[in-house]
Design a protein around this motif. Structure first.
Motif, PDB file in Angstrom:
ATOM      1  N   CYS A 121      46.924 114.900  10.311  1.00  8.03           N
ATOM      2  CA  CYS A 121      47.807 113.794   9.939  1.00  8.03           C
ATOM      3  C   CYS A 121      48.310 113.981   8.518  1.00  8.03           C
ATOM      4  O   CYS A 121      47.751 114.742   7.732  1.00  8.03           O
ATOM      5  CB  CYS A 121      47.084 112.441  10.042  1.00  8.03           C
ATOM      6  N   ASN A 122      49.374 113.265   8.216  1.00  6.53           N
ATOM      7  CA  ASN A 122      49.788 113.003   6.850  1.00  6.53           C
ATOM      8  C   ASN A 122      49.281 111.606   6.521  1.00  6.53           C
ATOM      9  O   ASN A 122      49.062 110.790   7.423  1.00  6.53           O
ATOM     10  CB  ASN A 122      51.307 113.060   6.741  1.00  6.53           C
ATOM     11  N   ALA A 123      49.108 111.274   5.254  1.00 12.71           N
ATOM     12  CA  ALA A 123      48.585 109.951   4.925  1.00 12.71           C
ATOM     13  C   ALA A 123      49.043 109.492   3.553  1.00 12.71           C
ATOM     14  O   ALA A 123      49.074 110.283   2.606  1.00 12.71           O
ATOM     15  CB  ALA A 123      47.055 109.947   4.983  1.00 12.71           C
ATOM     16  N   PHE A 124      49.413 108.202   3.482  1.00 10.27           N
ATOM     17  CA  PHE A 124      49.743 107.538   2.229  1.00 10.27           C
ATOM     18  C   PHE A 124      48.797 106.347   2.108  1.00 10.27           C
ATOM     19  O   PHE A 124      48.922 105.374   2.844  1.00 10.27           O
ATOM     20  CB  PHE A 124      51.209 107.090   2.218  1.00 10.27           C
ATOM     21  N   LEU A 125      47.850 106.444   1.173  1.00  6.33           N
ATOM     22  CA  LEU A 125      46.730 105.514   1.119  1.00  6.33           C
ATOM     23  C   LEU A 125      46.817 104.606  -0.100  1.00  6.33           C
ATOM     24  O   LEU A 125      47.461 104.941  -1.093  1.00  6.33           O
ATOM     25  CB  LEU A 125      45.418 106.299   1.095  1.00  6.33           C
ATOM     26  N   THR A 130      42.036 112.103  -3.638  1.00  8.33           N
ATOM     27  CA  THR A 130      43.467 111.826  -3.683  1.00  8.33           C
ATOM     28  C   THR A 130      43.801 110.637  -2.776  1.00  8.33           C
ATOM     29  O   THR A 130      42.962 110.199  -1.981  1.00  8.33           O
ATOM     30  CB  THR A 130      44.278 113.068  -3.225  1.00  8.33           C
ATOM     31  N   ASN A 131      45.019 110.128  -2.919  1.00  6.00           N
ATOM     32  CA  ASN A 131      45.495 109.043  -2.056  1.00  6.00           C
ATOM     33  C   ASN A 131      46.579 109.541  -1.098  1.00  6.00           C
ATOM     34  O   ASN A 131      47.350 108.765  -0.559  1.00  6.00           O
ATOM     35  CB  ASN A 131      46.059 107.905  -2.908  1.00  6.00           C
ATOM     36  N   TYR A 132      46.604 110.858  -0.886  1.00  2.00           N
ATOM     37  CA  TYR A 132      47.687 111.445  -0.110  1.00  2.00           C
ATOM     38  C   TYR A 132      47.188 112.688   0.608  1.00  2.00           C
ATOM     39  O   TYR A 132      46.472 113.510   0.036  1.00  2.00           O
ATOM     40  CB  TYR A 132      48.839 111.798  -1.066  1.00  2.00           C
ATOM     41  N   LEU A 133      47.530 112.829   1.879  1.00  4.28           N
ATOM     42  CA  LEU A 133      47.210 114.024   2.647  1.00  4.28           C
ATOM     43  C   LEU A 133      48.492 114.568   3.280  1.00  4.28           C
ATOM     44  O   LEU A 133      49.337 113.790   3.734  1.00  4.28           O
ATOM     45  CB  LEU A 133      46.196 113.714   3.761  1.00  4.28           C
ATOM     46  N   LEU A 134      48.619 115.872   3.319  1.00  5.23           N
ATOM     47  CA  LEU A 134      49.808 116.512   3.880  1.00  5.23           C
ATOM     48  C   LEU A 134      49.382 117.500   4.951  1.00  5.23           C
ATOM     49  O   LEU A 134      48.484 118.305   4.757  1.00  5.23           O
ATOM     50  CB  LEU A 134      50.578 117.258   2.784  1.00  5.23           C
ATOM     51  N   SER A 153      51.436 118.276  11.772  1.00  2.47           N
ATOM     52  CA  SER A 153      51.196 117.018  12.483  1.00  2.47           C
ATOM     53  C   SER A 153      52.377 116.072  12.326  1.00  2.47           C
ATOM     54  O   SER A 153      52.976 115.987  11.248  1.00  2.47           O
ATOM     55  CB  SER A 153      49.931 116.334  11.935  1.00  2.47           C
ATOM     56  N   ASP A 154      52.712 115.358  13.399  1.00  2.00           N
ATOM     57  CA  ASP A 154      53.790 114.370  13.288  1.00  2.00           C
ATOM     58  C   ASP A 154      53.242 112.954  13.154  1.00  2.00           C
ATOM     59  O   ASP A 154      53.972 111.980  13.275  1.00  2.00           O
ATOM     60  CB  ASP A 154      54.756 114.461  14.468  1.00  2.00           C
ATOM     61  N   PHE A 155      51.928 112.828  12.875  1.00  4.30           N
ATOM     62  CA  PHE A 155      51.336 111.515  12.603  1.00  4.30           C
ATOM     63  C   PHE A 155      51.317 111.258  11.089  1.00  4.30           C
ATOM     64  O   PHE A 155      51.020 112.169  10.301  1.00  4.30           O
ATOM     65  CB  PHE A 155      49.905 111.422  13.139  1.00  4.30           C
ATOM     66  N   VAL A 156      51.619 110.035  10.701  1.00  5.34           N
ATOM     67  CA  VAL A 156      51.496 109.636   9.302  1.00  5.34           C
ATOM     68  C   VAL A 156      50.719 108.323   9.258  1.00  5.34           C
ATOM     69  O   VAL A 156      51.054 107.362   9.946  1.00  5.34           O
ATOM     70  CB  VAL A 156      52.877 109.498   8.612  1.00  5.34           C
ATOM     71  N   VAL A 157      49.642 108.298   8.486  1.00  2.42           N
ATOM     72  CA  VAL A 157      48.783 107.122   8.344  1.00  2.42           C
ATOM     73  C   VAL A 157      49.219 106.365   7.102  1.00  2.42           C
ATOM     74  O   VAL A 157      49.296 106.941   6.007  1.00  2.42           O
ATOM     75  CB  VAL A 157      47.300 107.531   8.248  1.00  2.42           C
ATOM     76  N   ILE A 158      49.500 105.070   7.275  1.00  2.00           N
ATOM     77  CA  ILE A 158      50.080 104.277   6.188  1.00  2.00           C
ATOM     78  C   ILE A 158      49.383 102.927   6.085  1.00  2.00           C
ATOM     79  O   ILE A 158      49.113 102.267   7.094  1.00  2.00           O
ATOM     80  CB  ILE A 158      51.593 104.061   6.423  1.00  2.00           C
ATOM     81  N   GLU A 159      49.091 102.517   4.853  1.00  2.00           N
ATOM     82  CA  GLU A 159      48.613 101.161   4.591  1.00  2.00           C
ATOM     83  C   GLU A 159      49.816 100.221   4.567  1.00  2.00           C
ATOM     84  O   GLU A 159      50.724 100.391   3.750  1.00  2.00           O
ATOM     85  CB  GLU A 159      47.868 101.123   3.259  1.00  2.00           C
TER      86      GLU A 159
END
Length: 460
Positions: A138-142, A151-155, A159-165
């Protein structure tokens, strides 16, 4: 996007910094302003972002003065008289709120979003960790710094999933287009924005309508307004003890929490929490539900749950021994504080629980001071500091005193100035001590940790 440079106003915010890292990784020119330097802005500068700390249009880099190729991103907390913001407005630049930019990402990828008054950051970080450790990725913006990754970010370009708060402040989450979403809680908050609890709840109902038709919604069984949420998608509910997703055979003891996940997708036996506080049972159930909906397997999830190390300032244990326990928790809403205290009591049954609480925002204190007092009265002892104002001006008559006056009469309590806290920590006795709040009192955590180590552990 046809832009070559992105300028961030409010560059040091936890959510903004994740976007900055994303665009740096994509080769964009990244620059911005924040009011003060902090460890996060210094890390961003080291990574290539051009950040300054004076509201002065003359300091905007030349690369960000080309309005055809520069996108300006700002947070809703920026005041309307901000000079740089008004420079960009007056010169016809494209401006977007941070949430609009996140919304663009949820349209180009499959967004796994976590909304709710509390539990968002931990549940989002947990979901990202589960997927990152699985074959799904996943990608992620935390909304916080994960201890696993610093970190607060994953790349993950594969993956076409993005995890977002999904933040409800200023209705920011209305810009998102989730593939699937969890809603953890809808206890009224941000009434300076919404005005009434009804408007707050309606905002969540609208958010749920934005979920893609092929997507899914996972809601806590205790939500006040769950009957108003979107029915046109796959719908699940969860809680600790009941629902489509819930826990069975919960075992708490010896500093460990283990349980079995009941799931309509795939049950998982013997899930162990990497951060063993009872509130993380529900956070974990929600995260595992999203991970399963994205395709992660039971074995992958079980292994990742045990290795999740938590998020800075969310049940962030600094010391944990038989003699002294010290932790920091971001809880700043009455319902969060209640949940935090009850979780600590369950894990450290029979021990004296003390807390230092810094109220966050004058409006929140005004709107919920009785609820704050009810939650804090679950403690054995509370030390109240002055209110952290953040973006607000003082409100006459609204101080920590109005919380203090409603606390349980027979508990140990007092109002203290932040500057006096180190001496109090040094000279008084504590057993389990929690640092509560979303303001700057957490800046004292490293100092308190050293004082407590010297006091209780030096001769061990």
């Amino acid at each position: 996007m046809n832009f070559k440079s992105i300028y961030f106003i409010g560059a040091g915010g936890i959510g903004m910094s994740a976007l900055e890292r994303y665009f740096l990784s994509k080769g964009y020119i990244v620059a911005g302003y924040d009011r003060t330097s902090c460890p996060l802005t210094e890390k961003l500068r080291a990574e290539g972002a051009d950040i300054h700390y004076e509201d002065n249009p003359d300091l905007i880099p030349a690369a960000c003065r080309d309005k055809e190729h520069t996108l300006v991103v700002y947070t809703p907390a920026i005041p309307q008289d901000h000079k740089e913001l008004n420079y960009f407005k007056a010169n016809g630049f494209e401006l977007q709120k941070r949430a609009q930019l996140l919304g663009t990402l949820t349209r180009s990828m499959r967004g796994l979003c976590v909304a709710g008054t509390h539990g968002k950051t931990t549940t989002t970080a947990m979901t990202a960790h589960l997927l990152h450790q699985s074959h799904v990725g996943c990608n992620a913006f935390l909304g916080g710094i994960t201890k696993n990754y610093g970190t607060n970010y994953l790349l993950n370009a594969q993956s076409d999933f993005v995890v977002i708060e999904a933040d409800e402040f200023d209705r920011s989450f209305h810009h998102l287009r989730p593939y699937a979403s969890v809603i953890t809680a809808t206890d009224a908050d941000h009434l300076d924005i919404y005005g009434t609890e009804e408007a707050y709840l309606e905002s969540f109902a609208h958010y749920s309508s934005l979920i893609r038709p092929e997507g899914a919604l996972v809601v806590h069984r205790g939500l006040k307004m769950k009957e108003r949420l979107q029915e046109g998608v796959r719908r699940y509910d969860y809680s600790r003890e009941a629902g489509d997703f819930h826990a069975e055979n919960v075992r708490i003891g010896g500093g460990r929490i283990v349980f079995d996940l009941v799931s309509p997708i795939e049950p998982i036996k013997d899930v162990e929490l990497g951060v063993p506080v009872s509130v993380n049972i529900e956070n974990g159930i929600a995260a595992m539900a999203l991970a399963q909906l994205a395709g992660a397997g039971a074995g992958e999830i079980r292994q990742a749950m045990a290795t999740f190390s938590g998020v800075d300032r969310r049940f962030d244990f600094k010391l944990k021994t038989d003699r002294i326990v010290f932790l920091s928790d971001y809880a700043h809403h009455p319902a969060e504080i209640r949940q935090s205290i009850l979780s600590i009591r369950e894990v450290f049954a029979g021990r004296k629980i003390s807390a230092i609480f810094q109220p966050h925002l004058y409006t929140r204190t005004r709107d919920f001071y009785k609820d704050f007092a009810d939650s804090l009265s679950l403690l054995d002892e509370v030390l109240l500091t002055e209110i952290y104002p953040a973006r607000e001006k003082p409100i006459p008559g609204v101080t920590s005193q109005i919380i203090f006056d409603c606390l349980r009469p027979d508990m140990k309590k007092r109002i203290v100035e932040k500057k006096n806290l180190p001496a109090i920590i040094k000279n008084e006795d504590f057993d389990v001590l929690i640092l509560l709040g979303a303001g700057d009192v957490d800046d004292y955590a490293p100092l308190f940790t050293e004082i407590l180590k010297e006091k209780y552990l030096a001769n061990q």
